[in-house]
Design a protein around this motif. Structure first.
Motif, PDB file in Angstrom:
ATOM      1  N   UNK A 192      -2.438 -13.092  -4.407  1.00  0.00           N
ATOM      2  CA  UNK A 192      -2.963 -12.520  -3.158  1.00  0.00           C
ATOM      3  C   UNK A 192      -2.584 -11.048  -3.040  1.00  0.00           C
ATOM      4  N   UNK A 193      -1.366 -10.711  -3.439  1.00  0.00           N
ATOM      5  CA  UNK A 193      -0.917  -9.325  -3.328  1.00  0.00           C
ATOM      6  C   UNK A 193      -1.641  -8.428  -4.326  1.00  0.00           C
ATOM      7  N   UNK A 194      -1.880  -8.949  -5.526  1.00  0.00           N
ATOM      8  CA  UNK A 194      -2.614  -8.154  -6.513  1.00  0.00           C
ATOM      9  C   UNK A 194      -4.062  -7.947  -6.077  1.00  0.00           C
ATOM     10  N   UNK A 195      -4.648  -8.985  -5.474  1.00  0.00           N
ATOM     11  CA  UNK A 195      -6.021  -8.871  -4.994  1.00  0.00           C
ATOM     12  C   UNK A 195      -6.132  -7.849  -3.867  1.00  0.00           C
ATOM     13  N   UNK A 196      -5.090  -7.807  -3.022  1.00  0.00           N
ATOM     14  CA  UNK A 196      -5.114  -6.888  -1.872  1.00  0.00           C
ATOM     15  C   UNK A 196      -4.687  -5.479  -2.246  1.00  0.00           C
ATOM     16  N   UNK A 197      -4.100  -5.291  -3.425  1.00  0.00           N
ATOM     17  CA  UNK A 197      -3.546  -3.997  -3.802  1.00  0.00           C
ATOM     18  C   UNK A 197      -4.613  -2.905  -3.814  1.00  0.00           C
ATOM     19  N   UNK A 198      -5.811  -3.273  -4.230  1.00  0.00           N
ATOM     20  CA  UNK A 198      -6.901  -2.298  -4.265  1.00  0.00           C
ATOM     21  C   UNK A 198      -7.797  -2.370  -3.031  1.00  0.00           C
ATOM     22  N   UNK A 199      -7.701  -3.480  -2.275  1.00  0.00           N
ATOM     23  CA  UNK A 199      -8.664  -3.715  -1.195  1.00  0.00           C
ATOM     24  C   UNK A 199      -8.111  -3.488   0.204  1.00  0.00           C
ATOM     25  N   UNK A 200      -6.801  -3.587   0.359  1.00  0.00           N
ATOM     26  CA  UNK A 200      -6.222  -3.587   1.717  1.00  0.00           C
ATOM     27  C   UNK A 200      -5.763  -2.210   2.142  1.00  0.00           C
ATOM     28  N   UNK A 201      -6.542  -1.184   1.862  1.00  0.00           N
ATOM     29  CA  UNK A 201      -6.190   0.171   2.264  1.00  0.00           C
ATOM     30  C   UNK A 201      -6.125   0.263   3.790  1.00  0.00           C
ATOM     31  N   UNK A 202      -5.076   0.902   4.275  1.00  0.00           N
ATOM     32  CA  UNK A 202      -4.909   1.022   5.721  1.00  0.00           C
ATOM     33  C   UNK A 202      -4.392  -0.233   6.383  1.00  0.00           C
ATOM     34  N   UNK A 203      -3.886  -1.204   5.586  1.00  0.00           N
ATOM     35  CA  UNK A 203      -3.385  -2.459   6.155  1.00  0.00           C
ATOM     36  C   UNK A 203      -2.232  -2.184   7.114  1.00  0.00           C
ATOM     37  N   UNK A 204      -2.242  -2.895   8.229  1.00  0.00           N
ATOM     38  CA  UNK A 204      -1.162  -2.824   9.203  1.00  0.00           C
ATOM     39  C   UNK A 204      -0.751  -4.243   9.575  1.00  0.00           C
ATOM     40  N   UNK A 205       0.544  -4.469   9.635  1.00  0.00           N
ATOM     41  CA  UNK A 205       1.030  -5.789   9.998  1.00  0.00           C
ATOM     42  C   UNK A 205       2.360  -5.681  10.714  1.00  0.00           C
ATOM     43  N   UNK A 206       3.045  -6.794  10.783  1.00  0.00           N
ATOM     44  CA  UNK A 206       4.373  -6.854  11.403  1.00  0.00           C
ATOM     45  C   UNK A 206       5.294  -7.512  10.391  1.00  0.00           C
ATOM     46  N   UNK A 207       5.925  -6.692   9.563  1.00  0.00           N
ATOM     47  CA  UNK A 207       6.687  -7.164   8.418  1.00  0.00           C
ATOM     48  C   UNK A 207       7.775  -8.142   8.832  1.00  0.00           C
TER      49      UNK A 207
ATOM     50  N   UNK B  76       0.824  -1.207   0.000  1.00  0.00           N
ATOM     51  CA  UNK B  76       0.000   0.000   0.000  1.00  0.00           C
ATOM     52  C   UNK B  76       0.860   1.260   0.000  1.00  0.00           C
ATOM     53  N   UNK B  77       2.028   1.167   0.641  1.00  0.00           N
ATOM     54  CA  UNK B  77       2.948   2.308   0.617  1.00  0.00           C
ATOM     55  C   UNK B  77       3.412   2.576  -0.814  1.00  0.00           C
ATOM     56  N   UNK B  78       3.656   1.510  -1.580  1.00  0.00           N
ATOM     57  CA  UNK B  78       4.029   1.679  -2.990  1.00  0.00           C
ATOM     58  C   UNK B  78       2.877   2.292  -3.777  1.00  0.00           C
ATOM     59  N   UNK B  79       1.664   1.840  -3.479  1.00  0.00           N
ATOM     60  CA  UNK B  79       0.486   2.383  -4.164  1.00  0.00           C
ATOM     61  C   UNK B  79       0.329   3.862  -3.855  1.00  0.00           C
ATOM     62  N   UNK B  80       0.531   4.240  -2.595  1.00  0.00           N
ATOM     63  CA  UNK B  80       0.388   5.635  -2.202  1.00  0.00           C
ATOM     64  C   UNK B  80       1.501   6.518  -2.770  1.00  0.00           C
ATOM     65  N   UNK B  81       2.589   5.882  -3.199  1.00  0.00           N
ATOM     66  CA  UNK B  81       3.691   6.620  -3.809  1.00  0.00           C
ATOM     67  C   UNK B  81       3.453   6.897  -5.292  1.00  0.00           C
ATOM     68  N   UNK B  82       2.322   6.385  -5.803  1.00  0.00           N
ATOM     69  CA  UNK B  82       1.964   6.703  -7.180  1.00  0.00           C
ATOM     70  C   UNK B  82       2.142   5.588  -8.184  1.00  0.00           C
ATOM     71  N   UNK B  83       2.510   4.392  -7.716  1.00  0.00           N
ATOM     72  CA  UNK B  83       2.684   3.276  -8.643  1.00  0.00           C
ATOM     73  C   UNK B  83       1.335   2.592  -8.861  1.00  0.00           C
ATOM     74  N   UNK B  84       0.931   2.482 -10.114  1.00  0.00           N
ATOM     75  CA  UNK B  84      -0.378   1.897 -10.394  1.00  0.00           C
ATOM     76  C   UNK B  84      -0.298   0.368 -10.366  1.00  0.00           C
TER      77      UNK B  84
END
Length: 364
Positions: A312-327, A267-275
């Motif tokens: 899974x990552x592509x599916x979450x790219x548009x849906x997991x806004x605000x995702x928080x985890x423990x990398x 999501x950080x990559x998405x917010x940086x402008x990468x489509x």
């Protein structure tokens, strides 16, 4: 049978063997059968701990051979000259063995001096040292070639599965990238990964915290098992056998929060402008260099994979806004289990027989 699925079955087998051996050792009190009567002389303790490390290394040889040499050759993923693989492997087990032996001696001495509290303090200090020196340990263990460019550390080796990550204590993070990616991946792929890793510090700190707390609490709890403790060889080995079972539980429960950490960075990559199209190109390119398994059954991924599949990552790219985890929490827990004498750190499917991935396990 794909390469990825063959590695998964090898990991299940390797972890299963170690867990069963530890369980048998606890049930039949093997530590006391072997070390009963050993004194508290420093040299005798060091010899006993060296025997434990040697037995651990020898038990792993068949699994490491299959995972590090035979499987990559059979599936035409990477087929090194055997002598090259063997030389790197021997170097790695010697360096890892020295780290395990030194930490075990320190823990035992601390335990004899100040009991469980001192032993836990020694383990915590050792973990922090391993976090700070992670990139250096990766170089020493596997013989990687370091090169720094524009503040980024590039490590060169032979394994295409090496993905780098972040090294250093929170606030002192260093971005680590594989040198191989510079040669094989387009510039835009590296650009996206750099953006993700620059944004990873918060999620990584949570991952480290989870890993450290999980390991310390597990070691403390296991030191209260019947016959366990931290004041002599038999007690410490009993604690280590119990801790290995605790690590197995971590393999089942920590991947979920690790996957959410990956989604958070995506999501950080998405917010940086990468489509989505740019992001898809990145994750597919990197997946092909690793196990090349873009899609997995949900149950398999939930239990065994802290890094989500491409789909899974592509599916979450548009849906997991605000995702928080423990990398990377699950794999930090494995790396930081070394000071706790955990015996699963290199038995999992992603790094069995692959010394370049023992210190910096695959991230994403």
């Amino acid at each position: 049978m794909t390469y990825a699925r063959a590695r998964l079955w090898l990991g299940i087998s390797g972890v299963g063997v170690m867990v069963l051996l530890c369980l048998a050792g606890l049930i039949w009190s093997w530590p006391y059968a072997v070390f009963n009567g050993w004194g508290t002389d420093w040299a005798e303790e060091a010899a006993g701990l060296a025997l434990i490390v040697l037995a651990y290394s020898l038990l792993h040889v068949p699994i490491d051979y299959i995972g590090g040499y035979w499987l990559p050759c059979y599936f035409s993923r990477q087929c090194l000259i055997f002598s090259m693989w063997a030389a790197q492997y021997i170097r790695a087990i010697l360096f890892q063995g020295m780290v395990l032996l030194t930490s075990a001696v320190v823990i035992l001495e601390a335990g004899q001096w100040g009991g469980r509290a001192a032993a836990l303090a020694a383990i915590a200090a050792w973990m922090l040292l391993m976090v700070e020196l992670q990139d250096r340990l990766a170089v020493w263990v596997a013989g990687l070639y370091p090169e720094t460019k524009n503040g980024v550390l590039y490590l060169g080796g032979m394994d295409a599965g090496f993905a780098g990550g972040l090294a250093g204590l929170p606030g002192r993070e260093r971005i680590v990238m594989p040198s191989l990616w510079q040669r094989l991946l387009p510039a835009h792929v590296l650009e996206v990964e750099m953006a993700r890793r620059r944004a990873a510090r918060g999620s990584r700190m949570r991952g480290l915290l989870v890993a450290v707390v999980f390991n310390l609490s597990g070691f403390w709890a296991c030191s209260y098992l019947p016959g366990a403790g931290v004041t002599n060889l038999a007690e410490l080995l009993t604690t280590a056998l119990g801790f290995t079972l605790w690590s197995f539980v971590g393999l089942l429960i920590l991947p979920t929060i690790s996957r959410w950490g990956v989604f958070e960075l995506d999501q950080a990559a998405r917010n940086s402008g990468y489509d989505r199209q740019q992001f898809e190109a990145v994750v597919r390119e990197i997946d092909q260099l690793q196990d090349d398994e873009p899609k997995r059954p949900r149950g398999v991924e939930t239990i065994f994979h802290p890094v989500p599949s491409v789909e899974s990552r592509l599916d979450a790219y548009e849906k997991a806004k605000g995702a928080k985890g423990a990398w990377n929490a699950a794999r930090y827990a494995l790396y930081l289990s070394w000071p706790c004498m955990g015996f699963l750190s290199r038995a999992v499917h992603c790094n069995s027989g692959r010394p370049e991935l023992w210190v910096m396990l695959p991230v994403d």
